[in-house]
Design an enzyme around this catalytic site. Sequence first.
Site, PDB file in Angstrom:
ATOM      1  N   THR A  12      30.641  67.712  94.749  1.00  0.00           N
ATOM      2  CA  THR A  12      29.601  68.226  95.640  1.00  0.00           C
ATOM      3  C   THR A  12      30.126  69.295  96.579  1.00  0.00           C
ATOM      4  OG1 THR A  12      28.342  66.161  95.562  1.00  0.00           O
ATOM      5  CG2 THR A  12      27.970  67.588  97.461  1.00  0.00           C
ATOM      6  N   SER A  53      32.002  64.816  89.419  1.00  0.00           N
ATOM      7  CA  SER A  53      32.946  63.702  89.259  1.00  0.00           C
ATOM      8  C   SER A  53      32.423  62.609  88.341  1.00  0.00           C
ATOM      9  CB  SER A  53      33.336  63.116  90.617  1.00  0.00           C
ATOM     10  OG  SER A  53      32.299  62.358  91.194  1.00  0.00           O
ATOM     11  N   THR A  84      32.402  62.732  95.278  1.00  0.00           N
ATOM     12  CA  THR A  84      32.477  61.425  95.939  1.00  0.00           C
ATOM     13  C   THR A  84      32.177  60.252  95.018  1.00  0.00           C
ATOM     14  OG1 THR A  84      30.167  61.561  96.674  1.00  0.00           O
ATOM     15  CG2 THR A  84      31.855  62.413  98.170  1.00  0.00           C
ATOM     16  N   ASP A  85      31.360  60.473  93.978  1.00  0.00           N
ATOM     17  CA  ASP A  85      30.892  59.332  93.185  1.00  0.00           C
ATOM     18  C   ASP A  85      32.025  58.570  92.519  1.00  0.00           C
ATOM     19  OD1 ASP A  85      28.315  59.829  93.932  1.00  0.00           O
ATOM     20  OD2 ASP A  85      27.667  60.678  92.019  1.00  0.00           O
TER      21      ASP A  85
END
Length: 301
Positions: A12, A53, A84-85
């Site tokens: 992101t 990700s 972040t995932d």
Amino acid sequence: MKQILLLSTGGTIACRAGADGLAPQQAGEQLLRAVRVPAGVRVSVRDLMCVDSTDMTAEHRLAIARAIWHSRREYDGFVLTHGTDTMAYTAAFLCRALPYFDKPVILTGSQLPMEADGSDAPGNLADALACAASDYRGAAVCFAGTLRRGTRVTKADTAAFDAFSGGNTGAAPDGVIEGGVPRIADRPAAGTPGFRTPVPQRAAVLTVTPLLDAETVRACCGRDVLLLYGYGVGGVPEALAEAVAQVVRSGTRVYLGTQCASGAADCSVYAVGRRMQKLGVRCLEGQTLEDAAACVCLGLL
């Protein structure tokens, strides 16, 4: 002067809006230009990949680990920009693939793209650079002013800026960043740094719910590893016990954790947990799913 290597992988933080939604497009140099580099720090940039990700594979993670390992003598610290995932999965993998690594490997990203109004990206990246120049060692996630060890972190919120927690470990952060200054309270143990590569494993992950049936459990027979996430501290219904026993008898290593967002599994508390112990199921205790997955990948479970 601290020499830091910034490794960009997408996520992101590097996204721009397109016809099909947000997708990673910005390179590491573009991200770096948006932040103030801490005094006494010189940053080199290497773009390893540019992916969401969600699409991060075992090969991607191994490429990241190799890049860090082979550059360890040239740099004092590393920053990895990442979506972040699956950031916690990569952080755990790096902890396990680079045991006793003696320099900081700091993963960061953001909930909003770097170019978005009010983005958390500039602050997170600046904090990560400061942590990479600190005396921390090993892989950790730097996010929303906290530094969490890679084996003690999980993504806990899909949208909040404070997106990560200690998960099942219940561990406090290893440090906080205040006014751009890292205050390190804990760090991994020192030792001789090493490099591990993945071991081919046929693994499965199942969560116990009222919808899980014995047939689905039995389908895991013959796999190398089954990670089973039970109720509470490790409850598995009696209706599934014989299927679990068949999986164990097939030679599959079965580990039992808790599906709760925090708190450890403990198979010794209730009869339903001890029933699993008697079948040869091993307890994951306070290990996060992300760390368990890393250990499976590297042949440590």
